[in-house]
Design a protein around this motif. Structure first.
Motif: not given
Length: 235
Positions: A168-179, A231-235
């Motif tokens: 919502q703060s208009r940031s793409t998020v990458v999550i590492m160590k996903l397990s 990502r938010h698909n509106s970005f």
């Protein structure tokens, strides 16, 4: 006296190492390389596999066992042994390298050895590598961040609420160590099916997966070598 060089191997595909990193490995007398025990008792080392594909002599590779546990003491004990052995070889005039997948300065616990050597006055050098999420973005044909877009990279200790706040703060998020956050990512998908989810597993290896179908992602139990780009698909 030669510095002890920390070489980043990249995400898994041998050709994604930098030329500088490859030259450092080719010139090294001894290369410390982590291996981990599999459930069937075998000792596995993706780092060693990468180096062997690069024609690094097997007798130059010094494997050490690195426990995969949330109890950091076992890993630190292993690193202390590598530190002592690397320092001894360095004082003997050997060219010493220590390797890690991805980038040695990005979510890499092996940096503990670098900091310990540096604190003791031992000359060290760190060679940059390609992080897994950059390789993943290329695999998926993604423009991870463009123009003034923000990018937030976080470890798997997160929640669906935090992911929502970042998106919502208009940031793409990458999550590492996903397990570490399988349930929270699944919950985020249920709460926000409108987001774009790009899931990657074992990037740069024959076991590589890329999935952007949320129904498939929601059915997965994420392994250690996985990450997701949201990502938010509106970005």
């Amino acid at each position: 006296m030669f510095p002890i060089i920390f070489v980043s191997l990249g995400p898994g595909e041998a050709e994604l190492i930098t030329l500088k990193g490859l030259k450092a490995l080719q010139n090294a007398d001894c290369i410390f390389c982590p291996e981990t025990p599999a459930r069937d008792g075998r000792l596995l080392s993706r780092a060693a596999d990468i180096m062997l594909q690069l024609d690094i002599p097997a007798d130059h590779i010094y494997r050490f066992s690195l426990p995969m546990s949330k109890q950091r003491m076992d890993a630190l004990n292993a690193y202390d042994q590598v530190y002592a052995a690397a320092l001894s070889l360095h004082h003997a005039g050997k060219r010493v390298a220590i390797v890690a997948e991805g980038d040695t300065g990005f979510y890499s616990s092996i940096h503990y050895i670098y900091e310990k050597l540096q604190a003791g006055g031992t000359p060290v050098e760190q060679i940059a590598g390609i992080p897994a999420f950059i390789a993943a973005g290329a695999r998926g044909g993604l423009h991870i961040a463009s123009q003034e877009e923000r990018l937030t990279v976080i470890p798997g200790i997160t929640t669906a609420d935090e992911i929502e706040q970042l998106i919502q703060s208009r940031s793409t998020v990458v999550i590492m160590k996903l397990s570490q956050c399988t349930d929270e990512v699944h919950r985020c998908i249920r709460l926000h099916p409108e987001y774009d989810y790009h899931y990657f597993e074992n990037v740069g290896t024959p076991q590589e997966k890329y999935i952007c179908d949320t129904r498939q992602i929601e059915a997965l139990h994420f392994p250690y070598f996985s990450l997701i780009i949201i990502r938010h698909n509106s970005f």
